[in-house]
Design a protein around this motif. Sequence first.
Motif, PDB file in Angstrom:
ATOM      1  N   ALA A 260       5.468  91.834  65.874  1.00  9.44           N
ATOM      2  CA  ALA A 260       5.430  92.632  64.640  1.00  9.44           C
ATOM      3  C   ALA A 260       6.485  93.724  64.561  1.00  9.44           C
ATOM      4  N   TYR A 261       6.996  94.194  65.693  1.00  8.82           N
ATOM      5  CA  TYR A 261       7.945  95.307  65.604  1.00  8.82           C
ATOM      6  C   TYR A 261       9.381  94.892  65.890  1.00  8.82           C
ATOM      7  N   LYS A 262       9.541  93.957  66.818  1.00  6.63           N
ATOM      8  CA  LYS A 262      10.898  93.589  67.204  1.00  6.63           C
ATOM      9  C   LYS A 262      11.717  93.039  66.024  1.00  6.63           C
ATOM     10  N   PRO A 263      11.124  92.161  65.184  1.00  3.94           N
ATOM     11  CA  PRO A 263      11.937  91.644  64.081  1.00  3.94           C
ATOM     12  C   PRO A 263      12.387  92.728  63.107  1.00  3.94           C
ATOM     13  N   LEU A 264      11.748  93.882  63.154  1.00  8.12           N
ATOM     14  CA  LEU A 264      12.059  94.919  62.168  1.00  8.12           C
ATOM     15  C   LEU A 264      12.873  96.061  62.770  1.00  8.12           C
ATOM     16  N   ARG A 265      13.458  95.822  63.922  1.00 10.93           N
ATOM     17  CA  ARG A 265      14.088  96.945  64.603  1.00 10.93           C
ATOM     18  C   ARG A 265      15.212  97.575  63.790  1.00 10.93           C
ATOM     19  N   ASN A 266      15.882  96.788  62.969  1.00 15.23           N
ATOM     20  CA  ASN A 266      16.966  97.367  62.176  1.00 15.23           C
ATOM     21  C   ASN A 266      16.550  97.659  60.737  1.00 15.23           C
ATOM     22  N   ALA A 267      15.287  97.395  60.432  1.00 10.14           N
ATOM     23  CA  ALA A 267      14.805  97.637  59.069  1.00 10.14           C
ATOM     24  C   ALA A 267      14.538  99.126  58.895  1.00 10.14           C
ATOM     25  N   PRO A 268      14.382  99.578  57.634  1.00  8.17           N
ATOM     26  CA  PRO A 268      14.070 100.989  57.421  1.00  8.17           C
ATOM     27  C   PRO A 268      12.777 101.402  58.132  1.00  8.17           C
TER      28      PRO A 268
ATOM     29  N   MET B  87      10.253 102.899  57.151  1.00  6.56           N
ATOM     30  CA  MET B  87       9.004 102.674  56.438  1.00  6.56           C
ATOM     31  C   MET B  87       8.471 101.261  56.695  1.00  6.56           C
ATOM     32  N   SER B  88       9.350 100.265  56.773  1.00  2.00           N
ATOM     33  CA  SER B  88       8.889  98.886  56.971  1.00  2.00           C
ATOM     34  C   SER B  88       8.172  98.734  58.299  1.00  2.00           C
ATOM     35  N   ILE B  89       8.722  99.327  59.333  1.00  4.25           N
ATOM     36  CA  ILE B  89       8.113  99.133  60.648  1.00  4.25           C
ATOM     37  C   ILE B  89       6.779  99.872  60.721  1.00  4.25           C
ATOM     38  N   MET B  90       6.691 101.001  60.010  1.00  2.00           N
ATOM     39  CA  MET B  90       5.407 101.700  59.954  1.00  2.00           C
ATOM     40  C   MET B  90       4.374 100.860  59.215  1.00  2.00           C
ATOM     41  N   ILE B  91       4.813 100.247  58.124  1.00  7.27           N
ATOM     42  CA  ILE B  91       3.900  99.393  57.368  1.00  7.27           C
ATOM     43  C   ILE B  91       3.466  98.220  58.232  1.00  7.27           C
ATOM     44  N   SER B  92       4.399  97.697  59.013  1.00  9.07           N
ATOM     45  CA  SER B  92       4.065  96.600  59.907  1.00  9.07           C
ATOM     46  C   SER B  92       2.999  97.040  60.908  1.00  9.07           C
ATOM     47  N   ALA B  93       3.136  98.251  61.421  1.00  4.74           N
ATOM     48  CA  ALA B  93       2.146  98.760  62.370  1.00  4.74           C
ATOM     49  C   ALA B  93       0.778  98.877  61.702  1.00  4.74           C
ATOM     50  N   ILE B  94       0.782  99.365  60.463  1.00  3.77           N
ATOM     51  CA  ILE B  94      -0.486  99.463  59.733  1.00  3.77           C
ATOM     52  C   ILE B  94      -1.045  98.065  59.502  1.00  3.77           C
ATOM     53  N   GLY B  95      -0.147  97.122  59.194  1.00  4.20           N
ATOM     54  CA  GLY B  95      -0.573  95.746  58.983  1.00  4.20           C
ATOM     55  C   GLY B  95      -1.236  95.171  60.231  1.00  4.20           C
ATOM     56  N   VAL B  96      -0.658  95.447  61.394  1.00  8.06           N
ATOM     57  CA  VAL B  96      -1.246  94.935  62.639  1.00  8.06           C
ATOM     58  C   VAL B  96      -2.630  95.547  62.841  1.00  8.06           C
ATOM     59  N   SER B  97      -2.720  96.835  62.555  1.00  9.17           N
ATOM     60  CA  SER B  97      -4.004  97.519  62.696  1.00  9.17           C
ATOM     61  C   SER B  97      -5.050  96.873  61.785  1.00  9.17           C
TER      62      SER B  97
END
Lengths: 377, 293, 279
Positions: B83-91, B93-103
């Motif tokens: 969930a986080y590695k694919p977004l390492r270069n994304a803004p 906010m996206s990676i935070m949303i991904s973290a919320i999504g995993v939760s």
Amino acid sequence: MRIKRNTLLTTTVFALLVVFLYWLSANRMQNGMLVSVLQKGVIFALVAVSMNLLNGFTGLFSLGQAGFMSIGAYTTAILIIPVKSLDGVYYMNGVHPGIRALKMVVADSPAFVQSIFPFVALLLGGLLAAGIAAIVGVAVLRLKSDYLAIATLGLSEIVRAIFSSPQFDQITNGSYGLNKIPTFPEMAWGLIPSLLTPFIVVGFCVVFILLLINSSYGRAFKAIREDEIAAEAMGINLYKHKSMSFVVSSFFSAVAGGLLAMYMRSIEAKTFSITMTYDILLIVVIGGIGSVTGSILSAFLVTIAKEWWLRFFDQPLFFGGWQVPLFRTGFRMVIFSILLMVVVLIYRKGLMGSTEFSWDRLIGRFRRTKNSEGGAA
Amino acid sequence: MSMTTILQHCLTGISLGGAYALIAIGYTLVYGILRLINFAHGDIFMMAGYFMIFALASFPWPVAIIITLVVTTVMGIGIERFAYKPLRNAPRMSIMISAIGVSYLLQNLSTYLFTAIPRGYPELPYLKKIYQIGELSASFVTILTPILTIVLVFVLMILVNKTKTGMAMRATSKDFETAKLMGININRVVSVTFAIGSLLAGIGSILYFTDRMSVTPFSGTLPGLKCFVAAVFGGIGNIPGAVVGGFFIGIVETLLVALGYSTFSDAFTFLLLIIMLLVKPTGLFGEKNVEKV
Amino acid sequence: MSTILLKTEHVTMQFGGVVAVDDLNIEIPEGKITALIGPNGAGKTTAFNVITGGYQATNGRVTFDGHVIGENYPRSKMKKIYNGTYKTLNEHQVINTPDKITRLGMARTFQNIRLFKDLTVFENVLIAMHGHIKAGMLRSTFKLNKEEELMMNQEADKLLHSVNLHMHRDEKSSSLPYGMQRKLEIARALATGPKLLLLDEPAAGMNPKETEELALFIQEIKETFSLTVFLIEHHMDLVMDISDKIYVLDYGKTIALGTANEVQNDPAVIRAYLGVEEA
């Protein structure tokens, strides 16, 4: 020519919608589920749009939506619970004499005042939330991205703790919550049935937000989203504009909260937990961060799918004598979570990306598919 | 309130604080390296609770603990990869949303698998044994938690300050890009970070739930957020800071509950966060960071 | 004699133990092009950030167009460098945020272009005018300030015409080629209606031909918009061509001051740029 066509199309669609809603109002008994999901959808559309104003257009990652919704919901509910139901609602701790006195005044006022009072209550809820946002904004808006997120989330939890605390029992009824909240009021002396009310209120609110986004202030918000330092160097007062966006967003979240109280008829502090903010975030992300129409579309799709179409995931499903595995309570939400992750990881733009719906694009796409089909034949 | 009662509550608070401290370290490590609030960390902690319930159903307790910790660690690494590695270069906010999504996913998945009804946490007889110290009585876990926490932090500090991996972690947290250019294997460092964080969350989970006796799919959310606050309070990226923050929040929370303000005990944590961010955004022991224009 | 538009007195900027700018005293005459040059890491950009309000100086005072826009006169430590005008007070600070300084008439560009990437060229310019908007949020939302909006739109169009970017009006700013992005950044700065334009390495990443064009462009806009220009450059060629006055900075200190010719032949400057020859 084209502008005329688009206006015509939009007007037609809206007219059809109004006719449909009137029809639905006349036949609401047979269509209980449809009415219910559409009303819930439209309320969530407003919260999603107001969250998008903050997250998508101003670039402030805030997770305080549920808190502001609860301020609106509680204010509206406390104001509109009829005086005769008060003792039933506050049966445990009694009601604060001030609230009772206020309700007596309203009950004795002319019919016109009574008919608009629910709207006044919504407005007051919104203003209260806006005021609180303005005050706490002084503190939290100085924070950067993820700190802001966690601070607003914390804020929402603080609000929830206050509403459910025994110290405010006589106002918020503590952990028992409020019930016997009247449903949506009629508008215009019954010309507009109560079913349409949430649609009309949300319609006005969304139009306001759209106008704001397209104004000079909206452009300044977008500039802040794109690059804070450059925006500030261009003479935009960061604090003032962030605070504006935060206040407006909170106002409309609270109005939506008030509508939700009318929709649910009973609320408690637990309703407005972190999960609700996450649900709204899900809608915004699926619709596209930075797209108002995306949020609206997604609010309806998500609500309808969640509450209605995908219900079957939660029921055991049989094919002949064979029971399909996995289908039982909770499966629907798992599907939703996976869907959200797919959007976050793969279709990062969501339904609409950061663009808005336009007839030109829709028709353009329609033509293209037609042409390519023709070419293949 | 008599002195004994106060001391008794303090003891409970210290024990709770120890568990918080272990979870807070996970937040602080991940934030230090990826600048990400790992919203799923609290849910990893919750899942560890369920793993323990199931492992203990079929294995003796030492094996069950090992299984729980290994599975939790693997899950932590897996979440990062997925969930986080694919977004390492994304803004950001996206990676935070991904973290919320995993939760969100973990909560819903555990509701689906284990239902929302609280599940009893198995009692380990050794941990629950009651000891009497003067007029105070405490179960073994209450005493064990702070001690174990301190020991683990000590080990972790040695790992971070004395080993090569630790040096790579420190370098990465100072400057992600430069560390990458210097030939540090970023993916490995991130994986190690998540592994340590999840392992500690797993240990924290055993200590925490033994005292609380039941697990629900949502029992990770609030402790998770509180532990993040603890990490911020101590200065994000700073391990001893997270520990101090964890103990502080644990003790104050217990005392608030003891004084009858239980509804405000959660609110207090967030109030503390907001005040801290305003007064000293870098936390108690954090370093100052100047943003470059 | 022209008046002094911008003046820094004893400006010092310290980051921890590093003194990035050390006792900087510059005077920028109105209507002229002044340059601040120096090797990499000499503290030029830091000086810029102090002037525009991005950083608060550890010590010193900045005066712009008759306003004190930044002043820090801390208690004891640095008293010997700058005694401040408010000698009776123990401590005196004036802090202004960058947006306020911009509204006073000082606009800047950035070394690493900072356009609003997702917005169009036209919107980029319009946003820069927002700082001076008179209508409040509600008036603007309900479009009750038609004349003002119309004027802003016309201004922005005029500006885009004058810098030859009007044919890209509705394109995303990030889709423009590099040179045009630089130009757009300057246009955007002009849209704030500045008296003083600060350019942070405008020629960075440009080839000699583009640099030459840029020199002409800067002189041109200086005339059309009756500006004062203050630029930081790392390349000497551009600076030597257009500057009326040059400050040379090295290790945070001013090591030379004068016209292009004077500076070019200054031994200290040569040393800073070429290094000391080991005997």
